[in-house]
Write an enzyme that holds these catalytic residues in place. Structure first.
Site, PDB file in Angstrom:
ATOM      1  N   GLU A 169       0.997  -0.958   0.414  1.00  0.00           N
ATOM      2  CA  GLU A 169       0.386  -0.105  -0.197  1.00  0.00           C
ATOM      3  C   GLU A 169       0.969   1.094   0.299  1.00  0.00           C
ATOM      4  OE1 GLU A 169      -2.836   0.032   3.251  1.00  0.00           O
ATOM      5  OE2 GLU A 169      -2.569   2.066   3.337  1.00  0.00           O
ATOM      6  N   ARG A 178       0.972  10.055   1.055  1.00  0.00           N
ATOM      7  CA  ARG A 178       1.365  11.441   2.195  1.00  0.00           C
ATOM      8  C   ARG A 178       2.550  12.090   2.322  1.00  0.00           C
ATOM      9  NH1 ARG A 178       0.774   7.729   7.671  1.00  0.00           N
ATOM     10  NH2 ARG A 178      -0.616   6.552   6.496  1.00  0.00           N
ATOM     11  N   THR A 200      -4.077   5.684   2.324  1.00  0.00           N
ATOM     12  CA  THR A 200      -4.457   7.576   2.984  1.00  0.00           C
ATOM     13  C   THR A 200      -5.497   8.520   1.707  1.00  0.00           C
ATOM     14  OG1 THR A 200      -2.259   7.693   4.049  1.00  0.00           O
ATOM     15  CG2 THR A 200      -3.618   9.154   4.250  1.00  0.00           C
ATOM     16  N   LYS A 229     -11.273  -1.855   6.788  1.00  0.00           N
ATOM     17  CA  LYS A 229      -9.833  -1.021   8.041  1.00  0.00           C
ATOM     18  C   LYS A 229      -9.956  -1.216   9.238  1.00  0.00           C
ATOM     19  CE  LYS A 229      -6.225   1.826   7.038  1.00  0.00           C
ATOM     20  NZ  LYS A 229      -5.162   2.462   7.345  1.00  0.00           N
TER      21      LYS A 229
END
Ligand SMILES: O=C(O)C(=O)C[C@H](O)[C@H](O)COP(=O)(O)O
Length: 218
Positions: free
Chosen positions: A45, A49, A73, A133
């Site tokens: 993943e 960011r 994110t 998640k």
């Protein structure tokens, strides 16, 4: 709204692990991905960011075509669209709102929205989603919370992230309602900064050994 994308559990490759790649440059993302892959990891993943995160997704897809590469994110519809355009094969978000869920469904990629409470799980469930998640796992009740949730949300499967490490990985993966575990513990910022790829491969290999014992690799 479109029909539901494939579940994330159906596309995760390799051991039930989703290590995070946070990279400053596409080349660094590729180095991290290669180190993880050498340790047996099949899915990663890349978190949105850093400025170059989208370029990092494209670079990793290009350099390692056998690796499953997702984007993390995801905080808005725009993030989801940009990640898909960059080549992301799945999406992960730390949060759930109706707008975010609808945007990720519309994207058509497998995804895991973030939840930490029964109400957020119920909201995801209202959209027909049964894979989420659990974030931040350690601060939201950890293993005991996942056990408690399993009696109520019997169909729901979780990807815990936040506070997962080599020390508690086996305990999380042993839970029947956990389908994959994620986080940054295999790619510590200090090792990335120093370019210690061999150590990242070793961490990944240790986690791979733990995960393959507990969850059959895809
Ligand atoms: O932003 C996302 O979509 C994420 O997936 C969040 C990460 O799962 C956590 O940041 C992992 O936290 P640690 O492993 O405790 O460092």
């Amino acid at each position: 709204m479109s029909s539901l994308p494939l579940p994330l559990s159906g596309v995760v490759k390799g051991p039930a692990l989703l290590p995070i790649i946070q990279a400053d440059t596409p080349a660094q993302a590729v180095d991290i991905a290669k180190a993880l892959s050498a340790g047996g990891i099949g899915s990663v993943e890349v978190v949105l960011r850093t400025k170059e995160a989208l370029a990092g997704i494209a670079a990793v897809r290009n350099a390692l075509p056998d690796l499953l590469v997702g984007a993390g994110t995801i905080l808005s519809a725009a993030d989801a669209i940009a990640a898909k355009a960059a080549g992301a094969q799945f999406l992960v978000s730390p949060a759930s709102t109706p707008k975010l869920l609808e945007a990720m469904i519309d994207c058509g990629l497998p995804f895991a929205p973030g939840v930490a409470t029964p109400s957020e799980i119920a909201m995801a469930f209202e959209y027909g989603l049964t894979e989420v998640k659990f974030f931040p796992a350690h601060l939201s009740g950890g293993i005991e919370m996942l056990r408690a949730l399993s009696s109520i949300f019997q169909q729901v499967r979780f990807c815990p992230t936040g506070g997962i490490g080599q020390h508690n990985l086996a305990d999380f993966l042993a839970l029947p309602n956990v389908f994959v575990a994620g986080g940054t513990w295999l790619t510590p910022a200090a090792l990335v900064k120093a370019g210690h790829w061999q150590q990242i491969s070793e961490l990944a290999a240790q986690a791979t050994a733990i995960a393959t014992k507990l969850k059959a690799a895809a």
